[in-house]
Design a protein around this motif. Structure first.
Motif, PDB file in Angstrom:
ATOM      1  N   ARG A 460       0.857  -1.184   0.000  1.00  0.00           N
ATOM      2  CA  ARG A 460       0.000   0.000   0.000  1.00  0.00           C
ATOM      3  C   ARG A 460       0.893   1.234   0.000  1.00  0.00           C
ATOM      4  N   LEU A 461       1.413   1.505  -1.211  1.00  0.00           N
ATOM      5  CA  LEU A 461       2.410   2.567  -1.289  1.00  0.00           C
ATOM      6  C   LEU A 461       1.794   3.927  -1.040  1.00  0.00           C
ATOM      7  N   ARG A 462       0.570   4.091  -1.507  1.00  0.00           N
ATOM      8  CA  ARG A 462      -0.040   5.410  -1.348  1.00  0.00           C
ATOM      9  C   ARG A 462      -0.243   5.724   0.120  1.00  0.00           C
ATOM     10  N   SER A 463      -0.665   4.721   0.857  1.00  0.00           N
ATOM     11  CA  SER A 463      -0.868   4.942   2.280  1.00  0.00           C
ATOM     12  C   SER A 463       0.462   5.255   2.946  1.00  0.00           C
ATOM     13  N   ALA A 464       1.485   4.507   2.536  1.00  0.00           N
ATOM     14  CA  ALA A 464       2.792   4.736   3.128  1.00  0.00           C
ATOM     15  C   ALA A 464       3.253   6.151   2.849  1.00  0.00           C
ATOM     16  N   LEU A 466       1.381   8.743   2.227  1.00  0.00           N
ATOM     17  CA  LEU A 466       0.583   9.707   2.975  1.00  0.00           C
ATOM     18  C   LEU A 466       1.127   9.825   4.396  1.00  0.00           C
ATOM     19  N   LYS A 469       4.182  11.738   4.319  1.00  0.00           N
ATOM     20  CA  LYS A 469       3.928  13.162   4.175  1.00  0.00           C
ATOM     21  C   LYS A 469       3.629  13.791   5.530  1.00  0.00           C
ATOM     22  N   SER A 494       3.798  10.136  -6.567  1.00  0.00           N
ATOM     23  CA  SER A 494       2.574   9.392  -6.896  1.00  0.00           C
ATOM     24  C   SER A 494       1.469  10.338  -7.330  1.00  0.00           C
ATOM     25  N   TYR A 495       1.439  11.532  -6.770  1.00  0.00           N
ATOM     26  CA  TYR A 495       0.391  12.457  -7.187  1.00  0.00           C
ATOM     27  C   TYR A 495       0.644  12.928  -8.613  1.00  0.00           C
ATOM     28  N   LEU A 502      -5.190  18.327  -6.747  1.00  0.00           N
ATOM     29  CA  LEU A 502      -5.231  19.040  -5.467  1.00  0.00           C
ATOM     30  C   LEU A 502      -4.139  18.580  -4.500  1.00  0.00           C
ATOM     31  N   PRO A 503      -4.016  17.285  -4.277  1.00  0.00           N
ATOM     32  CA  PRO A 503      -2.915  16.856  -3.422  1.00  0.00           C
ATOM     33  C   PRO A 503      -1.564  17.268  -3.994  1.00  0.00           C
ATOM     34  N   HIS A 506      -0.922  20.853  -3.140  1.00  0.00           N
ATOM     35  CA  HIS A 506      -0.669  21.001  -1.718  1.00  0.00           C
ATOM     36  C   HIS A 506       0.730  20.521  -1.365  1.00  0.00           C
ATOM     37  N   THR A 507       1.060  19.330  -1.870  1.00  0.00           N
ATOM     38  CA  THR A 507       2.374  18.779  -1.581  1.00  0.00           C
ATOM     39  C   THR A 507       3.467  19.670  -2.159  1.00  0.00           C
ATOM     40  N   GLN A 510       4.189  22.506  -0.004  1.00  0.00           N
ATOM     41  CA  GLN A 510       5.024  22.125   1.130  1.00  0.00           C
ATOM     42  C   GLN A 510       6.474  21.961   0.691  1.00  0.00           C
TER      43      GLN A 510
ATOM     44  N   THR B  32      -5.523   7.559  -1.225  1.00  0.00           N
ATOM     45  CA  THR B  32      -4.995   6.477  -0.409  1.00  0.00           C
ATOM     46  C   THR B  32      -5.871   5.236  -0.513  1.00  0.00           C
ATOM     47  N   ASP B  35      -5.180   2.159  -2.731  1.00  0.00           N
ATOM     48  CA  ASP B  35      -4.395   1.033  -2.239  1.00  0.00           C
ATOM     49  C   ASP B  35      -5.295  -0.140  -1.924  1.00  0.00           C
TER      50      ASP B  35
END
Lengths: 1203, 137
Positions: A460-464, A466, A469, A494-495, A502-503, A506-507, A510, B32, B35
């Motif tokens: 779950r790369l996206r979760s990782a 996030l 982040k 990934s975004y 939007l992400p 935002h990223t 940052q 997310t 995933d």
């Protein structure tokens, strides 16, 4: 689990004690099928029991619903075998026991009679064994004979003992189950009744909870964990529904106790099977929502672990935690801020610890997808606690933060005794984490990394990312941008790759902040550029980032320039070439118009924009196919770069022509980017594809650049004018905009844009104005000079070498036109022509390169004097009998070599002459034919004086002259025909002479042929079908000249042999008998020879005579040497004779020709040969002569029908 | 509040949330959730019996909202995010919402002027989503 169903034992305690061991051992050995009420599935259960001594106190009192302490079966043990003893004491005891049972309504009892052989032997007055059992049955078990069982020799190892044991146990089990079914059924009914009362005002959930939990306990006691869990789940659902109803406005009174403010948040406690503390609270109705939930979950957890379903625990835990937070919110329970975070954090860790406690490591790793949610949740909560308590800042917590921390810690209470000794307990962790900034960081990082690690492990790369982040945000708060950067860039990837705008924005914001703090100017500016053009941001923010770039750009510093990707701030939309062909000659101006759409919020003034170009020394024109992207109007449209459109099909037309006849053999569409589209689109790999766009900004040091200065880049167009140098193909490679220190670079231009520069040599061409140039008349020719790269300077002149046949005519004013390459008239200037003896020099006006110079010049080609040969030799079809090629040699100023230009003039006339004879008189006919398109006036035809002026309109003018001469006729006559002509449409034009020379030979008439057709003897007229006499008389008119004829001397007489031939081509006559023959003609004037023949007319009317021909006959033995002058005209002359003078038909000509050709084809053999006479040598008197032929005797009927 | 997303190959084709504040957080959440969707899709592939079931159910709960997933046979993913406190939406309602979304999405794809891969700008699709949002809130 220590609880077992209670079974009481009364009677002989010693006996029971002796049997207790084997009883407890053997009871659970075999399962029993438990049939359930309410259609529940039957279950096999192993029964156990807790055997206790019977006491009256054990019997449940009225209204006591406790099931755990409920005695399910009462057994009376006796080994009495003596009737007397039985009657004396045992019976009485049993009666008392029964009475006690009956008093409490218990019907579940059993009397066990133990028999042993020892006792029998000792006693003499024993009743038969059966009798005592029967007696008991008789006394107590009316109709329930199975309530009394006997057990034989239980302590002996005999088959009889075994049998009796098993039947006893069977009985025991059956009765136990019966008791369960009955008692539990009753209990459940009571419980349901209680539940149905839940709408009544006094109903309390806690009370009900205790009741249903009792049931759960019993199931648990019976090892029916599933059933037990169901009880708790029902309670859970019921409670949840009440909370939801409360949220919907339907509040129950009893919920009030759960709405009290949360005072303790010490998390779940899963280490005890039953948390009696909490249970007591619930029982007393003092539990808070968290208490109830905690207790409920701890019970569920325990049961699930019994059921070997630890992963359900984690899922339920997460659900519970979310749910509790929601419920507290819904019930509007006041909670100290952070308290719930503490509770959730502790609970998460507690659950994880509990799970870890019952699973080994490999199991845990394999199932991290179940636990990772808890890890993440714990991380989040710790983070929010850290934020709350001021632990996530550079300065550390202030006093207010510290107060909060103290409050939170107070709510935790004291650590529970179970975990006091474990150093890693959640309680200790939380306390430590809240104690100091450093400890917090340590714990937070530990948790974060653990969770991220797990996410990565399960893909779950996206979760990782996030999580990463939020870790980055933490670092940023801590003032550690260095550590944050990588996490941010990682999640940005990934975004970007999945274009979540939007992400992404935002990223990126940052990252910009992070890069700014790190002083990574290049990257920061690049990010700023992207942000400045990001429409997701407000105008203000965009302007800010734009300003950042501009500020940096205006700084003057020594360090190197910064190259940014142009695509982030501008979009190249279109590129336009003027001229549209993108093909220019050397030194011509090529206008290249770029349409750039600026994404910047404000106008930006660029110092210059340059386009670097790549030069290949290719032959221009060879790359036409390559520039397929360029539209015919010279524009190139650039596709908007977006990941979706990048994967669009790029189709192109495919036409295949067959190589032989160039017909279309196949047509189709081909996809040009198939390799990209057909690539497996693996989402996992697509996430990790490195985004190289940011890094690859190598600025090519192309020597050649297109440049435009001081461009203000507001959304709009920019045009660049550029002058090219070397011929070749130029490919646009990069765009670079300079803005102070900042350069915006577009590293690649796709589709490929090319333009071509070519160089051209000067060219001179001379072309006639009209379709054909006519000789003899002044004609205009057009000089066209393509200057190419040569510029015509003042004083440059064309030198035409004069030829006699074609003088250049001077005319007063000639003007030259100068045209630009696009055929626009630029200038017109006078042309001066000077002519010397040998050259004509034309001075040219000044002309720039790549222009066209045009002027007209009059030239005259003299008609060449006619060749002596007779024009009839030429085939008839050729219209232009005479052409005159003139070569003009021109010296051009740009070349040292002369240019040879060939001009072809056509003679406008065709002349034919012929000699006509009438007896001895001679006439010459000259035929002049106009073959050109021009009409002419014709005068002064001379041979004789003839002054009329016929007009010649592409027709023939015949002139006839008579020849007369005195004395001997000349052998040959040289004649000249001359005429003057002028174009008919120009009456004032000077007459041009036309001369025609020809020679006539053998003019005088040698022989004359006369013929006469007479009817047959006795007839008056010639009639059809009747034979007539044809008399041909040949008369020699003059002696031939020596060389003219073949003589043969026979008998001292000079004779010539002549061949005559009578042929009728029109089928008027049938020649009967011999139609040809050879006669010898004496060589003397007026010698006559007559030939008679018979002919038959085939038609009536005035019939022309059959043609009579005369040839010289050359016998085969004659000298093979034939005078060459006559030889050549043998056949041809005869032909021309036919044409002119005789009405000979094609057929006869054909026969003559075939004869002649046959001869010429064969080697000269001993064949006789005939030779035609020259024109005018034979006068044929029969020409034009006719004879009247009457129809045959009229015995035919003519039918005339009149209708 | 509610948020609807149609995703193709992990690119968002359509994303809309009501209310718009906090949109960013939802975007993060939805991203997310891919995933889990992917995890579930690969799981579905293994269990042949489940292949015809397009509804993926609750992807994962969070404290504040529930994320539901749905995947078409051509692996277009739909995600609906609902507020946790919104108890009126049960599994069945969510399921029917997905079915509606899927139908409308199919209509969009059938439009010959729609370029596959482009963001969805169809008014019909938009109005379907709007009515769903109105009903849900």
């Amino acid at each position: 689990m220590e609880n077992k169903p209670i079974v009481t034992c009364a009677g002989d305690q010693n006996l029971f004690t002796a049997l207790y061991g084997s009883l407890t051992q053997q009871l659970p050995r075999e399962p029993m099928e438990w049939r359930r009420s309410y259609g529940r599935a039957p279950k096999m259960i192993y029964l156990e029991a807790n055997f206790v001594q019977f006491k009256e106190e054990l019997l449940p009192k009225e209204g006591n619903k406790a099931l755990l302490t409920f005695p399910f079966l009462h057994i009376y043990w006796t080994d009495c075998c003596d009737t007397e003893v039985y009657k004396a004491s045992v019976k009485e005891d049993m009666q008392r026991w029964q009475a006690a049972l009956r008093l409490h309504g218990s019907v579940d009892w059993l009397i066990a009679v133990v028999e042993s052989d020892n006792k029998k032997k000792n006693k003499t007055n024993i009743l038969p064994r059966t009798s005592i059992v029967d007696k008991i049955r008789n006394d107590f078990c009316n109709k329930q004979s199975d309530r009394c069982v006997s057990l034989c020799d239980p302590l002996k190892e005999s088959s009889r003992s075994q049998e009796s044991w098993s039947s006893f146990l069977m009985k025991l089990r059956t009765l136990l189950l019966m008791s369960f079914t009955r008692n539990l059924g009753r209990f459940e009914d009571d419980m349901r009744t209680l539940r149905e009362k839940r709408t009544e005002p006094g109903w309390s959930f806690c009370d009900y909870f205790m009741v249903q939990e009792e049931l759960a306990f019993v199931f648990e006691m019976l090892q029916q964990f599933e059933e037990a869990l169901v009880q708790y789940d029902e309670l859970d659902a019921l409670f949840t529904q009440y909370v939801l109803n409360f949220g919907a406005g339907d509040g129950a009174n009893w919920l009030g106790s759960f709405c009290q403010p949360v005072r303790s948040w010490n998390g779940l406690l899963l280490r005890r099977p039953i948390d009696m503390e909490k249970r007591d609270l619930i029982q007393r109705g003092e539990a808070s929502l968290l208490d109830l939930r905690s207790y409920l979950f701890s019970r569920q957890c325990t049961l699930l672990i019994f059921l070997q379903r630890p992963w359900e625990v984690t899922a339920r835990a997460l659900e519970l935690l979310h749910n509790c937070v929601q419920e507290l919110r819904l019930l509007e329970v006041s909670v100290v801020s952070g308290a719930l975070d503490c509770w959730v954090f502790l609970s998460c860790l507690e659950v994880l610890h509990r799970i870890e406690g019952c699973c080994d490591r490999s199991q845990l790793e394999a199932n991290s997808s179940h636990t990772v949610g808890l890890w993440t949740y714990a991380t989040e909560k710790l983070r929010s606690l850290g934020d709350l308590c001021g632990l996530v800042s550079e300065n550390g917590p202030n006093s207010e933060d510290l107060n909060k921390t103290v409050d939170l810690l107070a709510g935790l209470g004291a650590e529970r005794p179970e975990t006091v000794n474990s150093p890693q307990s959640p309680y200790k962790k939380l306390k430590e984490a809240l104690s100091s900034v450093e400890a917090f960081e340590k714990h937070y990082l530990e948790l974060s990394h653990a969770a991220m690690e797990m996410y990565r492990a399960i893909g779950r790369l996206r979760s990782a990312r996030l999580l990463g982040k939020s870790l980055a945000e933490f670092y940023m708060r801590k003032g550690d941008p260095q550590s944050a950067e990588n996490f941010l860039l990682d999640s940005l990837k990934s975004y970007v790759s999945e274009s979540w705008s939007l992400p992404l924005t935002h990223t990126r914001k940052q990252i910009a902040e992070c890069q700014k703090q790190l002083q990574k100017m290049d990257e920061y500016l690049q990010t700023s550029a992207l942000l400045a053009s990001d429409t997701n941001l407000s105008d203000e923010e965009r302007r800010h980032f734009c300003q950042e770039i501009l500020t940096f750009a205006s700084q003057t510093a020594e360090d190197a320039r910064v190259a940014l990707s142009m695509s982030s701030v501008t979009r190249l939309q279109e590129l336009c070439f003027r001229p549209s062909s993108a093909l220019v000659h050397v030194s011509a101006a090529l206008l290249l118009e770029l349409r750039l759409c600026s994404l910047m919020p404000v106008p930006v003034t660029l110092e210059h924009i340059s386009a670097s170009i790549h030069f290949t020394e290719e032959q221009p024109g060879s790359t036409a196919q390559k520039r397929a992207a360029q539209n015919p109007d010279g524009t190139v449209t650039f596709p908007a770069a977006s990941p979706a459109s990048a994967s669009a099909l790029e189709l192109c037309e495919m036409l295949e022509h067959s190589p032989s006849d160039n017909t279309l053999s196949s047509a189709g569409l081909a996809c040009r980017n198939m390799h990209l589209l057909m690539r497996r689109n693996d989402s996992a790999t697509s996430l990790d594809t490195p985004n190289t766009a940011l890094t690859a900004l190598a600025l090519e040091d192309g020597a050649q650049m297109l440049r435009a200065s001081d461009v203000t880049l507001s959304p709009g167009n920019n045009s660049i004018v550029f002058t090219s140098q070397k011929p070749g193909v130029y490919t646009l490679r990069q765009l670079c905009a300079t803005l102070g220190r900042v350069q915006l670079v577009l590293p690649h231009l796709y589709p490929v844009v090319q333009y071509e520069v070519y160089s051209q040599e000067p060219q001179l061409s001379i072309q006639p104005l009209t379709e054909h140039l006519l000789a003899g008349l002044p004609q205009q020719v057009k000089f066209t000079i393509l200057t190419g790269h040569y510029s015509v300077k003042k004083g440059d002149a064309l030198q035409l070498s004069n030829t006699d046949s074609m003088p250049v005519l001077h005319s007063s004013t000639r003007s030259a036109r100068i045209l630009s390459s696009s055929a626009e008239l630029v200038a017109e200037s006078a042309l001066s022509i000077q002519s010397s003896e040998k050259v004509t020099s034309i001075s040219l006006p000044v002309t720039p390169p790549y222009h066209t110079l045009e002027f007209l010049l009059d030239v005259l080609c003299h008609i060449p004097s006619c060749p002596a040969r007779m024009e009839s030799e030429l085939p008839q079809k050729q219209l232009w009998l005479q052409q005159s090629g003139c070569r003009v040699s021109v010296d051009c100023p740009w070349s040292i070599y002369s240019t040879l230009v060939s001009l072809t003039f056509h003679v406008p006339f065709k002349v034919k002459h012929s000699l006509l004879s009438v007896g001895r008189r001679k006439f010459i006919q000259v035929c002049l034919q106009n073959v050109s398109d021009t009409n002419f006036r014709l005068t002064n035809q001379t041979l004789t004086e003839n002054q009329h002026t016929p007009s010649l309109e592409q027709q023939c003018v015949f002139s006839v002259w008579e020849l007369r001469w005195s004395g001997v006729s000349p052998v040959s006559l040289h004649c000249e025909f001359s005429a003057s002509f002028a174009p008919a449409d120009a009456p004032d034009a000077a007459l041009k002479p036309y001369r025609y020379h020809f020679t006539l030979e053998r003019v005088s008439t040698l022989l004359s042929v006369c013929a006469e057709i007479r009817p047959a003897e006795g007839e008056q007229d010639c009639r059809t079908g009747a034979l007539c006499r044809l008399e041909v008389s040949l008369t020699r008119l003059s002696e031939p000249s020596d060389s003219d004829e073949e003589y043969s001397d026979t008998d001292g007489l000079r004779t010539t042999r002549l061949l005559y031939e009578v042929i009728d081509n029109n089928s008027n006559w049938a020649v009967c008998g011999k139609s040809s023959g050879v006669v010898s003609m004496p060589v003397a004037a007026m010698a006559t020879h007559k030939v008679h023949m018979e002919v038959m007319p085939l038609f009536a009317g005035h019939l022309p005579f059959p043609s009579i021909r005369l040839f010289k006959y050359l016998p085969h033995h004659a000298s093979p040497v034939i005078p060459p002058d006559t030889d050549s005209c043998l056949e041809n002359d005869s032909l021309s004779l036919d044409d002119q003078a005789e009405t000979a038909s094609l057929r006869s000509r054909g026969s003559v020709q075939s004869l002649g050709s046959g001869e010429s084809a064969q080697p000269r053999g001993p064949m006789p040969k005939r030779q035609a006479f020259g024109p005018g040598q034979v006068f044929n008197g029969t020409q034009g002569q006719q004879v009247l032929v009457l129809p045959a005797a009229d015995h035919h009927l003519m039918e005339v029908n009149v209708t | 509040f509610l948020i609807c997303v149609a995703i193709r190959a992990n690119y968002p084709l359509y994303i809309r949330s009501v209310p718009t504040q906090g949109e960013l957080k939802f975007h993060y959440t939805v991203h997310t959730s891919l995933d889990v969707v992917e995890e579930k899709i690969s799981g579905v592939g293994k269990a042949l019996a489940d292949q015809r079931e397009l509804y993926l159910g609750l992807l994962y709960p969070t404290e504040d909202y529930k994320v539901y997933g749905y995947v078409t046979n051509s692996k277009v993913k739909f995600v609906i995010v609902v507020d946790s406190s919104n108890t009126s939406l049960r599994d069945n309602e969510i399921r029917s919402m997905f079915r509606k979304l899927h139908n409308s999405f199919t209509d969009v794809m059938c439009n010959p002027f729609y370029n596959p891969g482009d963001p969805i700008q169809s008014k019909a699709f938009d109005s379907i989503v709007s009515t769903m949002m109105v009903q849900a809130c």
